[in-house]
Design a protein around this motif. Structure first.
Motif, mmCIF file in Angstrom:
data_model
loop_
_atom_site.group_PDB
_atom_site.id
_atom_site.type_symbol
_atom_site.label_atom_id
_atom_site.label_comp_id
_atom_site.label_asym_id
_atom_site.label_seq_id
_atom_site.Cartn_x
_atom_site.Cartn_y
_atom_site.Cartn_z
ATOM 1 N N SER A 142 -5.095 -5.582 -1.470
ATOM 2 C CA SER A 142 -4.251 -5.570 -0.268
ATOM 3 C C SER A 142 -5.022 -5.037 0.926
ATOM 4 C CB SER A 142 -3.007 -4.712 -0.500
ATOM 5 O OG SER A 142 -2.211 -5.259 -1.511
ATOM 6 N N MET A 143 -5.757 -3.956 0.715
ATOM 7 C CA MET A 143 -6.535 -3.389 1.821
ATOM 8 C C MET A 143 -7.642 -4.333 2.280
ATOM 9 S SD MET A 143 -6.740 0.693 1.079
ATOM 10 C CE MET A 143 -7.034 0.615 -0.674
ATOM 11 N N ASP B 108 -8.589 4.204 4.884
ATOM 12 C CA ASP B 108 -7.764 4.228 3.675
ATOM 13 C C ASP B 108 -8.566 3.748 2.462
ATOM 14 O OD1 ASP B 108 -5.394 4.746 2.293
ATOM 15 O OD2 ASP B 108 -4.528 2.790 2.725
ATOM 16 N N LEU B 109 -9.320 2.672 2.628
ATOM 17 C CA LEU B 109 -10.138 2.141 1.540
ATOM 18 C C LEU B 109 -11.179 3.165 1.087
ATOM 19 C CD1 LEU B 109 -10.889 -0.290 -0.275
ATOM 20 C CD2 LEU B 109 -12.397 -1.053 1.557
ATOM 21 N N PRO C 297 -0.690 3.734 5.572
ATOM 22 C CA PRO C 297 0.133 2.516 5.510
ATOM 23 C C PRO C 297 1.415 2.619 6.340
ATOM 24 C CG PRO C 297 -0.551 3.169 3.308
ATOM 25 C CD PRO C 297 -0.951 4.268 4.231
ATOM 26 N N ASN D 98 -3.807 -2.572 -4.864
ATOM 27 C CA ASN D 98 -3.980 -1.797 -3.641
ATOM 28 C C ASN D 98 -5.297 -2.139 -2.950
ATOM 29 O OD1 ASN D 98 -3.091 0.201 -1.795
ATOM 30 N ND2 ASN D 98 -4.478 1.669 -2.744
ATOM 31 N N CYS E 235 0.827 -1.212 0.000
ATOM 32 C CA CYS E 235 0.000 0.000 0.000
ATOM 33 C C CYS E 235 0.859 1.259 0.000
ATOM 34 C CB CYS E 235 -0.951 -0.003 1.188
ATOM 35 S SG CYS E 235 -2.262 -1.244 1.064
ATOM 36 N N CYS F 99 -3.753 8.788 2.486
ATOM 37 C CA CYS F 99 -3.432 7.511 1.841
ATOM 38 C C CYS F 99 -1.939 7.214 1.863
ATOM 39 C CB CYS F 99 -3.937 7.512 0.401
ATOM 40 S SG CYS F 99 -5.727 7.534 0.288
ATOM 41 N N THR G 204 -7.335 0.954 7.984
ATOM 42 C CA THR G 204 -7.481 0.383 6.651
ATOM 43 C C THR G 204 -8.845 0.702 6.051
ATOM 44 O OG1 THR G 204 -5.991 -1.405 7.324
ATOM 45 C CG2 THR G 204 -7.191 -1.722 5.280
#
Length: 192
Positions: A139-140, A105-106, A77, A136, A27, A73, A102
């Motif tokens: 991953s999140m 972030d998403l 991470p 990305n 990320c 963002c 997270t």
């Protein structure tokens, strides 16, 4: 120790904590990669998080203003990665922080995509999502699932994820069945 058993202690590369570290690193790297390709008048421009933070100026004229909220963002991470190296936090507390960060972030990434699409549509251009964006998001989502499992007590940070996908529990069950005197049929065909 049975040869099918997987070691759960130590810093296995397949532990929940190590996988979360790898995903957080991915990320962090993705913020510098072009997550969208914008095509305008035959010219294709790669848009990354850093592009959004700096804005887009061509020949001194500002086409897209800087979006400093995208710094979130970049920072999230890093915070998650640092948290995974700090040993002072209890597992569930760390998992809760990771889960919350997270999710934020998403949401920011999904809002970023919507904003880029809005700007592109106003300019009568086209947008294409790159593989970096998909990596990305994946991953999140994995980070959310793993941190949720730790938060709810389904696993611990040092759990080896290979156990979840191996036959350790099945092997243990067949051992207990054979120890109880019940015979387990072999998979070989009977001889006639």
């Amino acid at each position: 120790m049975n040869e099918n058993e997987v070691k759960t202690e130590g810093n296995s590369i397949f532990s929940v904590k190590m996988v979360l570290r790898i995903l957080a690193t991915i990320c962090m790297v993705v913020v510098f990669c072009p997550t969208f390709l914008v095509s305008c008048a035959g010219e294709e421009i790669g848009v990354s998080t850093m592009t959004a933070i700096e804005g887009v100026s061509i020949d001194g004229e500002e086409y897209v203003e800087p979006h400093l909220e995208m710094l979130i963002c970049v920072i999230i991470p890093i915070v998650i990665l640092v948290l995974l190296f700090v040993k002072n936090y209890a597992e569930r507390k760390a998992a809760g922080i990771i889960l919350g960060c997270t999710v934020v972030d998403l949401i920011m990434w999904l809002a970023f995509r919507a904003k880029v699409k809005e700007i592109v549509d106003e300019g009568y251009c086209t947008i294409k999502v790159t593989g970096w964006y998909m990596i990305n998001i994946a991953s999140m989502l994995l980070m959310i699932v793993l941190s949720y499992l730790v938060l709810t007590g389904k696993c611990i940070m040092e759990s080896d994820l290979r156990q979840a996908f191996s036959g350790v529990k099945i092997q243990g069950a067949s051992d207990s069945v054979s120890n109880s005197g019940i015979s387990v049929a072999s998979s070989a065909a009977p001889h006639m």
